[in-house]
Design an enzyme around this catalytic site. Structure first.
Site, PDB file in Angstrom:
ATOM      1  N   ARG A 150       2.384 -10.162  10.117  1.00 57.61           N
ATOM      2  CA  ARG A 150       3.661 -10.024  10.077  1.00 57.61           C
ATOM      3  C   ARG A 150       4.562 -10.490   9.576  1.00 57.61           C
ATOM      4  NH1 ARG A 150       2.049  -5.682   9.109  1.00 57.61           N
ATOM      5  NH2 ARG A 150       0.579  -6.153   8.843  1.00 57.61           N
ATOM      6  N   LYS A 153       0.452  -1.153  -0.155  1.00 56.28           N
ATOM      7  CA  LYS A 153      -0.217   0.175   0.025  1.00 56.28           C
ATOM      8  C   LYS A 153       1.000   1.487   0.003  1.00 56.28           C
ATOM      9  CE  LYS A 153      -1.057  -0.144   4.654  1.00 56.28           C
ATOM     10  NZ  LYS A 153       0.400   0.678   4.932  1.00 56.28           N
ATOM     11  N   THR A 154       1.608   1.091   0.800  1.00 55.40           N
ATOM     12  CA  THR A 154       2.406   2.282   0.932  1.00 55.40           C
ATOM     13  C   THR A 154       3.578   2.649  -1.028  1.00 55.40           C
ATOM     14  OG1 THR A 154       3.587   2.209   2.514  1.00 55.40           O
ATOM     15  CG2 THR A 154       4.540   3.885   1.977  1.00 55.40           C
ATOM     16  N   GLN A 158      -6.907  -3.624   9.435  1.00 52.35           N
ATOM     17  CA  GLN A 158      -5.119  -3.167  10.293  1.00 52.35           C
ATOM     18  C   GLN A 158      -6.341  -2.247  11.161  1.00 52.35           C
ATOM     19  OE1 GLN A 158      -1.802  -3.720   8.693  1.00 52.35           O
ATOM     20  NE2 GLN A 158      -2.214  -4.108   6.799  1.00 52.35           N
ATOM     21  N   ASP A 202      -1.580   8.354   4.006  1.00 49.37           N
ATOM     22  CA  ASP A 202      -1.180   7.131   4.583  1.00 49.37           C
ATOM     23  C   ASP A 202      -2.055   6.636   5.738  1.00 49.37           C
ATOM     24  OD1 ASP A 202      -0.563   4.559   4.285  1.00 49.37           O
ATOM     25  OD2 ASP A 202       2.152   4.958   4.601  1.00 49.37           O
ATOM     26  N   GLU A 203      -2.366   5.176   5.845  1.00 55.29           N
ATOM     27  CA  GLU A 203      -3.588   4.930   6.826  1.00 55.29           C
ATOM     28  C   GLU A 203      -4.152   5.102   7.643  1.00 55.29           C
ATOM     29  OE1 GLU A 203      -1.601   1.720   7.717  1.00 55.29           O
ATOM     30  OE2 GLU A 203       0.219   1.709   8.666  1.00 55.29           O
TER      31      GLU A 203
END
Length: 735
Positions: free
Chosen positions: A611, A42-43, A258, A227-228
């Site tokens: 993770r 995504k980043t 998330q 972002d986020e």
DNA sequence: ATGATGATATTTTTT
DNA sequence: ATATCATCAT
């Protein structure tokens, strides 16, 4: 270990992207919401979008604003953009919400009614400030918890509420809180200090109250990237909506699964309402995962499917299904730590790199046992979290001296160091200074000056005068010095350094080291373009408040990584241990009250599990020493939510893991106590043994006591919890 | 004014 | 277990 390893310099914005990523990156110039699952890049998409805007659409760097939540993420993003563009991108605004708000306020201080040299309070300063004010207003006996007051005020600000707007409340307690909020804000304003939430609120008001300023920024920042996005709180969302206006083109990237920061104001709902607030929104889902094995993804998908409120996503991979998720039932936290340690040893023995291993837990206190065992096994580790550099008491003390030398009226600073190191101005005297300041509405500095002339007993008066003189001489001495010389001067002349040098314990040594490190930090300080117009000292102080100093003095050694699941977000590791998987610990007891709390815990579990790249372990302990007493719990319900066929249970070793005696280690007493509890085996039973009882059902043996006919056994039953039974009568069946 | 003693309350974290 | 905080004796 940083997410998204595929990011190589591609030269072109669209190279090496999968079709969905390409769709997002090259979406028409309309609002875009990218729902990006864990490990889906995504980043990366966000960075390529910026490159695409500039390379393909001819967007000027001047027109791009990219926002993140942490300084680390911002720095990383800037580096990656420069990498992909192949040039420094100084004109590009990349920063945290707070950093950008700060920059706006430094430019427009007059428009929002702040003094030019306003100071930023971090949350610790804010708490002290509130405590002081509560005392001042005589709220001492009312059992107000300063921390609760702080979170109330911050919450109001995060919800874009000023005290005037919320004063009319039915609830008298609430009215009182609002009244306090009003006074708090007045006091802040008068002192020229700004808390974190205030940075955002002021920046918001700067735009909402000044249409011409807003218009200017709307015109300038045509492209707004966040972002986020699932972590935005109300004020941040309203702020970005204001900036986007009708013409702006927001591009937001997030994952509702998330979202783990609801407790600090984040609202997942922003993801759900985005397309309503921004017509013509294009939604792109990134579901292909490049990180984890099929098994890990299947487990994560199954787990998160138990949440009701979500937009829905299913991660997939074209990679291997990989090893099963291994579950280990330890009988106590030491057994758990030993198990993890031995598996890490195996990993090392097979040539694995330590920094590719992470131990993830729900709460920081859990790290201790693992540290103990890792130290013993001589496995280097690094614990994330805890106090950051600029948050350390000695550093804040030194900074407070600097602030006071710079602005005599900085009450927060004065309050902090007037008697640090102790110089004979005790609480009583400080109280009197506060009283006097309050009575005559003046700063503490002036009040101290007046009282030292007339009002204190000779001894106190002398002490106060010496303090005032110290600050004055500091102020004039540091004028014209280089920044690092200023810091150096202050740590010596404040006698802070000498004070900590007297402390010969490790703690004292570390503090001395930190103070020297502060001088180094000042020497290497580069204000960046954000604050380059400010005097270096002012810029340095703002920097210290806004950047807590993550990674200061980090030694790059090959270390096992230990952190909470919260701080693991955004990272990835080939080998992951999720430890303490017990109901009550994870999901945490305090989140079990309501369904939304449980769902957030589940999302946290999802974050933790995703993770892992290759191998995921989950461990839980039947018995755990918590807060000094033993507690017993069931395996986390989250383990039960993972399909059995993905799990592999690891049987406890036959040898009961009793801590080995290690000469030369300090805690032998503790260990003797633990080991001396009783035998570890008894007539066909052993610790950790699963047994069946006629009435109580299945359980696990946790302890033995007594001899012969009196022999008793402690069993933790799944249905009824801990019981102590006399073996002779219990009729236990070994399973 | 300050150091010792006992009560209390212990998620998660960024800015 | 432990850190923080209020109270108390010195």
């Amino acid at each position: 270990m940083i997410a998204d390893q595929q990011s190589r310099n591609s030269g072109a914005a669209l190279a090496e992207l999968n079709p969905q990523q390409q769709e997002a990156v090259s979406a028409p110039l309309d609002p875009v919401l990218v729902l990006a699952g864990a490990g889906s890049g995504k980043t990366r998409v966000l960075i390529h979008r910026i490159a695409w805007l500039m390379l393909e659409k001819g967007a000027s760097p001047y027109s791009v604003l990219a926002v993140t939540f942490t300084n680390k993420a911002a720095a990383e993003m800037r580096a990656r953009i420069e990498h992909i563009l192949g040039m420094p991108s100084t004109r590009l605004w990349v920063g945290t919400f707070h950093g950008i708000a700060h920059r706006l306020l430094r430019t427009h201080w007059q428009d929002v009614g702040l003094p030019q040299a306003f100071q930023i309070m971090d949350s610790d300063d804010q708490l002290r400030f509130i405590k002081r004010l509560l005392k001042n207003l005589g709220y001492e006996d009312s059992n107000w918890d300063p921390k609760e007051v702080r979170s109330y005020i911050n919450h109001q600000k995060n919800e874009v509420r000023r005290p005037t707007g919320t004063l009319q409340s039915e609830d008298p307690a609430r009215r009182q809180l609002n009244e306090f909020y009003r006074v708090y804000q007045e006091t802040c304003d008068r002192a020229g200090v700004v808390d974190f939430a205030e940075l955002l609120l002021r920046a918001y008001e700067l735009w909402s109250d000044n249409p011409e300023i807003l218009a200017h920024y709307q015109q300038r920042f045509k492209y707004l990237l966040v972002d986020e996005f699932q972590d935005t709180n109300t004020i941040q969302y309203r702020w970005m909506r204001l900036l986007a206006g009708q013409q702006g083109i927001p591009f937001v990237v997030g994952d509702d699964d998330q979202s783990i920061y609801r407790w600090r104001g984040a609202r997942i709902e922003h993801i759900y309402r985005f397309e309503k607030d921004f017509p013509r929104t294009r939604i792109v889902r990134l579901e292909q995962n490049y990180r984890s094995t099929g098994t890990i993804l299947a487990a994560a998908n199954a787990l998160i499917a138990n949440n009701q409120s979500r937009m829905g996503k299913n991660l997939w991979t074209d990679g291997k299904s990989g090893a099963p998720i291994r579950v280990y039932s330890a009988y106590n936290e030491r057994d758990e730590a030993e198990f993890v340690t031995s598996r890490i040893r195996d990993w090392e023995a097979q040539g694995g790199v330590r920094s590719e291993v992470a131990i993830l837990y729900r709460s920081n206190a859990q790290s201790r046992v693992f540290e103990e065992y890792l130290i013993n096994a001589r496995i280097p580790y690094r614990v994330y979290g805890g106090l950051r550099f600029f948050e350390r008491a000695e550093i804040k003390d030194a900074l407070a001296y600097l602030r006071l030398a710079l602005h005599r009226d900085d009450d927060t600073a004065l309050d902090r160091i007037i008697n640090v190191p102790t110089r004979g101005i005790g609480a009583k005297s400080v109280d009197r200074i506060r009283e006097h300041a309050k009575a005559h509405s003046m700063s503490l500095w002036r009040a101290a000056a007046e009282l030292s002339k007339n009002g204190f007993a000779a001894r106190t008066a002398n002490a106060v005068r010496a303090f005032l003189e110290l600050i004055r001489s500091m102020g004039s001495a540091i004028e014209g010095l280089e920044l690092h010389e200023q810091v150096d001067h202050v740590i010596y002349n404040s006698t802070l350094l000498a004070h900590y040098e007297k402390d010969v314990t490790e703690k004292g040594e570390a503090r001395v080291e930190n103070l020297h490190e502060l001088v180094n930090a000042a020497r290497g300080f580069d204000p960046g373009e954000m604050e380059e117009d400010l005097p270096p000292l002012v810029a340095f102080l703002a920097h210290a408040s806004l950047e807590s100093g993550e990674g200061q003095g980090a030694v790059w050694e090959d270390c096992v990584q230990m952190m909470t699941m919260h701080s693991a977000k955004g990272l990835e590791f080939p080998l992951v241990f999720m430890v303490g998987m017990e109901d009550g610990l994870f999901p945490h007891q305090r989140s079990l009250q309501d369904a939304s709390g449980l769902e957030e815990e589940r999302r946290l579990c999802y974050v933790g599990a995703t993770r892992a790249m290759q191998q995921l372990y989950m461990t839980h302990a039947e018995q755990r020493r918590l807060h000094g007493t033993d507690s017993y719990s069931q395996p986390s319900r989250f383990i039960g939510e993972i399909p059995d066929e993905l799990l592999e249970e690891i049987r406890p070793q036959i040898h009961v893991s009793r801590p080995v005696y290690r000469p030369g280690q300090g805690s032998a007493g503790k260990r003797a106590k633990a080991a001396g509890f009783g035998a570890t085996q008894q007539a066909g039973y052993r610790l950790g043994q699963r047994v069946q009882h006629g009435k109580f059902g299945e359980g696990v043996i946790l302890n033995f006591a007594g001899q012969g006919a009196q022999a008793r056994v402690q069993v933790n039953f799944e249905s009824v919890g801990m019981k102590e039974l006399v073996l002779a009568y219990a009729n236990l069946e070994v399973l």
